[in-house]
Design an enzyme around this catalytic site. Structure first.
Site, short mmCIF file in Angstrom:
data_model
loop_
_atom_site.label_atom_id
_atom_site.label_comp_id
_atom_site.label_asym_id
_atom_site.label_seq_id
_atom_site.Cartn_x
_atom_site.Cartn_y
_atom_site.Cartn_z
N ASP A 27 -5.23 96.07 66.94
CA ASP A 27 -5.22 96.76 65.64
C ASP A 27 -4.86 98.24 65.72
O ASP A 27 -5.45 99.07 65.00
CB ASP A 27 -6.57 96.58 64.94
N LYS A 132 -4.18 88.77 62.06
CA LYS A 132 -5.54 88.20 61.95
C LYS A 132 -6.20 88.68 60.67
O LYS A 132 -6.12 89.85 60.32
CB LYS A 132 -6.36 88.60 63.18
N CYS A 165 -13.52 95.64 65.85
CA CYS A 165 -12.57 94.59 66.23
C CYS A 165 -12.46 94.41 67.74
O CYS A 165 -12.23 93.28 68.20
CB CYS A 165 -11.22 94.87 65.59
N1 TIU Z 1 -9.81 96.82 63.58
C1 TIU Z 1 -11.04 97.14 63.20
O1 TIU Z 1 -11.87 97.58 63.98
N2 TIU Z 1 -11.33 96.98 61.84
C2 TIU Z 1 -12.27 97.72 61.18
O2 TIU Z 1 -12.51 97.50 59.99
N3 TIU Z 1 -12.90 98.71 61.88
C3 TIU Z 1 -13.81 99.61 61.43
O3 TIU Z 1 -14.35 100.35 62.27
N4 TIU Z 1 -14.03 99.73 60.14
#
Ligand code: TIU
Length: 231
Positions: A27, A132, A165
């Protein structure tokens, strides 16, 4: 037999067979790392995440040179939001909900500018990109299939955010029988204390979820290994 590498890690060093190891970049999207995206909409200081970009880029370059399987993930949803469950939507802030328009297009929606991976880590031909809908990269994706098809047994998991994530994915991978190494400087959180605690949780209790290392430890022994991948 392919090349292997011994890496300093907590709670103990790890020997990696490179042809059984994949680099997972989780991500590293504009929506989390740049102002005006999902991370900022949740009230976070997105500049906290920048520190992991350069170490990730170094690791990515070496993984490409060595011919490792490289997998990028992106959290996001279909434009019609049919894969966004109401519980996740309900926890979005007013004015910054998933699907609403922001400076980088519709927030956390596939195909929008904010959903894209940051330019420093942009995927190249031959690399796998997994879209995802959840936090864990195995949930509702074909990541498990892709890894097993490639003979992967060990993952180097990088990305954002450490405790969300990255952690969800490390836990999923651990339960599926993959050995996971997390380089501490290649992941980041909006909350430094959560980053630290998240890493400690992984390596605690004999490596309950996996192993914690850093990019320098991973790169320390690779220079002598001949190139095998895309330059
Ligand atoms: N990719 C990921 O970590 N999604 C989130 O929503 N992370 C947060 O820390 N909010």
């Amino acid at each position: 037999m392919g090349a292997s590498l011994t890496v300093a890690a907590l709670p103990r060093p790890q020997r990696l067979a490179l042809d059984e190891t994949a680099l997972l970049l989780i991500d590293m999207q504009r929506d989390f790392l740049e102002p005006g995206g999902f991370g900022a909409a949740l009230g976070n200081d997105v500049s906290q995440l920048r520190a992991c970009v350069a170490p990730c880029a170094k690791l990515l370059a070496e993984a490409r040179r060595l011919g490792l399987l490289v997998v990028h993930t992106r959290e996001g949803h279909r434009p019609d939001l049919t894969d966004l469950h109401p519980e996740k939507l309900a926890r979005c802030p007013a004015g910054g909900a998933i699907g609403e328009r922001g400076p980088m297009g519709r927030i956390l929606v596939r195909g929008e500018p904010g959903h894209g991976i940051i330019p420093e880590l942009r995927p190249i031909t031959g690399e796998v990109v997994i879209d995802k809908p959840g936090k864990g990269a195995f949930h509702a994706t074909d990541l498990d299939l892709v890894l097993r098809r490639a003979g992967t047994r060990c993952l180097i998991a990088c990305g954002v955010t450490t405790e969300v994530c990255v952690h969800s994915t490390v836990r999923e991978a651990n339960d599926r029988g993959f050995r996971v190494l997390v380089p501490s400087d290649c992941c980041a959180s909006y909350f430094p204390t959560f980053h630290q605690a998240g890493l400690e949780m992984i390596a605690a209790q004999g490596g309950i979820f996996g192993f914690v290392t850093d990019s320098a430890s991973l790169l320390a022994g690779t220079a002598d290994i001949p190139a095998r991948g895309v330059q």
